[in-house]
Design a protein around this motif. Sequence first.
Motif, mmCIF file in Angstrom:
data_model
loop_
_atom_site.group_PDB
_atom_site.id
_atom_site.type_symbol
_atom_site.label_atom_id
_atom_site.label_comp_id
_atom_site.label_asym_id
_atom_site.label_seq_id
_atom_site.Cartn_x
_atom_site.Cartn_y
_atom_site.Cartn_z
ATOM 1 N N UNK A 192 31.628 23.755 -31.128
ATOM 2 C CA UNK A 192 30.593 23.061 -31.891
ATOM 3 C C UNK A 192 30.473 21.624 -31.423
ATOM 4 N N UNK A 193 29.257 21.192 -31.159
ATOM 5 C CA UNK A 193 28.986 19.780 -30.890
ATOM 6 C C UNK A 193 28.477 19.166 -32.181
ATOM 7 N N UNK A 194 28.911 17.927 -32.467
ATOM 8 C CA UNK A 194 28.487 17.305 -33.726
ATOM 9 C C UNK A 194 27.156 16.568 -33.572
ATOM 10 N N UNK A 195 27.007 15.871 -32.462
ATOM 11 C CA UNK A 195 25.791 15.076 -32.266
ATOM 12 C C UNK A 195 25.200 15.363 -30.904
ATOM 13 N N UNK A 196 24.147 16.101 -30.807
ATOM 14 C CA UNK A 196 23.435 16.789 -31.887
ATOM 15 C C UNK A 196 24.179 18.061 -32.279
ATOM 16 N N UNK B 144 30.024 11.619 -14.323
ATOM 17 C CA UNK B 144 30.363 13.049 -14.287
ATOM 18 C C UNK B 144 31.719 13.249 -14.965
ATOM 19 N N UNK B 145 32.694 12.415 -14.585
ATOM 20 C CA UNK B 145 34.042 12.574 -15.132
ATOM 21 C C UNK B 145 34.061 12.373 -16.643
ATOM 22 N N UNK B 146 33.238 11.459 -17.128
ATOM 23 C CA UNK B 146 33.199 11.231 -18.573
ATOM 24 C C UNK B 146 32.573 12.416 -19.305
ATOM 25 N N UNK B 147 31.527 12.971 -18.731
ATOM 26 C CA UNK B 147 30.932 14.167 -19.335
ATOM 27 C C UNK B 147 31.920 15.332 -19.303
ATOM 28 N N UNK B 148 32.674 15.442 -18.213
ATOM 29 C CA UNK B 148 33.652 16.531 -18.117
ATOM 30 C C UNK B 148 34.725 16.392 -19.194
ATOM 31 N N UNK C 235 19.868 18.573 -25.111
ATOM 32 C CA UNK C 235 20.650 17.918 -26.166
ATOM 33 C C UNK C 235 20.255 16.467 -26.309
ATOM 34 N N UNK C 236 19.166 16.193 -26.986
ATOM 35 C CA UNK C 236 18.784 14.803 -27.182
ATOM 36 C C UNK C 236 19.908 14.052 -27.880
ATOM 37 N N UNK C 237 20.250 12.896 -27.364
ATOM 38 C CA UNK C 237 21.253 12.077 -28.044
ATOM 39 C C UNK C 237 22.656 12.259 -27.519
ATOM 40 N N UNK C 238 22.908 13.337 -26.794
ATOM 41 C CA UNK C 238 24.262 13.582 -26.321
ATOM 42 C C UNK C 238 24.621 12.640 -25.181
ATOM 43 N N UNK C 239 23.626 11.913 -24.663
ATOM 44 C CA UNK C 239 23.891 11.012 -23.548
ATOM 45 C C UNK C 239 24.781 9.842 -23.970
ATOM 46 N N UNK C 240 24.868 9.578 -25.268
ATOM 47 C CA UNK C 240 25.781 8.541 -25.735
ATOM 48 C C UNK C 240 27.182 9.134 -25.777
ATOM 49 N N UNK C 241 28.028 8.734 -24.829
ATOM 50 C CA UNK C 241 29.336 9.360 -24.710
ATOM 51 C C UNK C 241 30.321 8.725 -25.674
ATOM 52 N N UNK C 242 30.849 9.550 -26.534
ATOM 53 C CA UNK C 242 31.674 9.087 -27.632
ATOM 54 C C UNK C 242 33.068 9.708 -27.505
ATOM 55 N N UNK C 243 34.094 8.841 -27.349
ATOM 56 C CA UNK C 243 35.454 9.346 -27.134
ATOM 57 C C UNK C 243 36.335 9.172 -28.367
ATOM 58 N N UNK C 244 35.715 8.838 -29.497
ATOM 59 C CA UNK C 244 36.481 8.528 -30.706
ATOM 60 C C UNK C 244 37.426 9.642 -31.137
ATOM 61 N N UNK C 245 37.057 10.873 -30.841
ATOM 62 C CA UNK C 245 37.865 12.006 -31.305
ATOM 63 C C UNK C 245 39.014 12.320 -30.347
ATOM 64 N N UNK C 246 39.129 11.559 -29.254
ATOM 65 C CA UNK C 246 40.135 11.876 -28.231
ATOM 66 C C UNK C 246 41.292 10.882 -28.286
ATOM 67 N N UNK D 181 39.832 5.499 -18.238
ATOM 68 C CA UNK D 181 39.538 6.078 -19.545
ATOM 69 C C UNK D 181 40.776 6.056 -20.435
ATOM 70 N N UNK D 182 41.935 6.322 -19.826
ATOM 71 C CA UNK D 182 43.194 6.269 -20.574
ATOM 72 C C UNK D 182 43.361 4.887 -21.195
ATOM 73 N N UNK D 183 43.134 3.852 -20.380
ATOM 74 C CA UNK D 183 43.346 2.488 -20.877
ATOM 75 C C UNK D 183 42.294 2.089 -21.899
ATOM 76 N N UNK D 184 41.082 2.536 -21.659
ATOM 77 C CA UNK D 184 40.018 2.262 -22.621
ATOM 78 C C UNK D 184 40.372 2.835 -23.990
ATOM 79 N N UNK D 185 40.861 4.055 -23.994
ATOM 80 C CA UNK D 185 41.176 4.717 -25.258
ATOM 81 C C UNK D 185 42.455 4.133 -25.864
#
Length: 291
Positions: A65-69, A93-97, A215-226, A280-284
């Motif tokens: 399940x994707x939340x947004x959208x 690409x890596x962020x989407x993956x 998927x309109x809106x999915x382009x905003x990459x959100x890593x909050x759940x990771x 990404x590790x350091x960002x999170x």
Amino acid sequence: MRTGRIIKSLSGVYRVDSDGEMFDTKPRGLFRKKKFSPIVGDIVDFEIENVTEGYIQHVHERQNELKRPPVSNIDHLVIVMSAVEPDFSTQLVDRFLVIAHSYGLNPRIVVTKKDMASDSQIERIEKDLDVYRAIGYPVQFVGKNDNIETIFDEWGSGLAVLSGQSGVGKSTLLNAYRPDLAIETNQISKSLNRGKHTTRHVELFERKGGFVADTPGFSALDFDHIHKDEVKDYFLEIQEYGQGCKFRNCNHIKEPQCNVKAQVEAGNIAQFRYDHYVQLFEEIANRKERY
Ligand SMILES: Nc1nc2c(ncn2[C@@H]2O[C@H](COP(=O)(O)OP(=O)(O)OP(=O)(O)O)[C@@H](O)[C@H]2O)c(=O)[nH]1
Ligand SMILES: [Zn+2]
């Protein structure tokens, strides 16, 4: 009772495709009490009220399940990137993956606008794409003049969901495959008409062997759940080589006897993949927890 799939939702009415027949359905009152809402992609059992309407009795358990959208039961997450305008970016690409794997989705990569790229740009992109092919991701590199039918058919059956930045050509792909849909493409008039925050809803369209959706809106990459310690599992080759590290919980940053760093040195892990992992590790790791 019949079974079908929600392909569209609009103000509390869910359009269900049941073996190609369409029904406009409403959820039974019991869903509202449980604060549970069906979403596009759900497989539902419904009671027929008349030829075109019905009541949803039961929502089958979601595979993912994707939340947004909100969209569920995704079989293929198609990461769409353009070769140019906007430029191809392995970082993106890596962020989407990472997002795809964090939701348990099965990703593949489609690069568009090959016809607009120069030979040297194509050569450079192909080299990057070889890295993804070697990891095991299905990759397609296409342009305006390619046969769109075959691009879609290679995805296999089930629900394929398109994701990617604005302007990479998602609507163009859909229109080439299903000209009858006449989805607006990203011309200047469109950006004038549509404010940045306008919500668009997901809708499933039939394709051979399944469905496809933008998927309109999915382009905003959100890593909050990771969590930071999960990130390494979402870089598949790093996850695999990580089995050979001295420490079981090695994050491959500063730990001694790290097999991942050794494999980067040896050229078995692409330097850019490792760099994007560390970034990404350091960002999170450095983000401020909001709860
Ligand atoms: N030459 C060429 N142009 C393309 C190709 N794919 C898309 N375009 C053009 O790129 C622009 C953006 O394409 P869209 O399909 O609107 O992009 P999108 O990903 O749907 O964008 P959003 O709806 O904003 O998310 C349009 O002007 C398309 O005509 C391609 O393969 N070749
Ligand atoms: Zn390590």
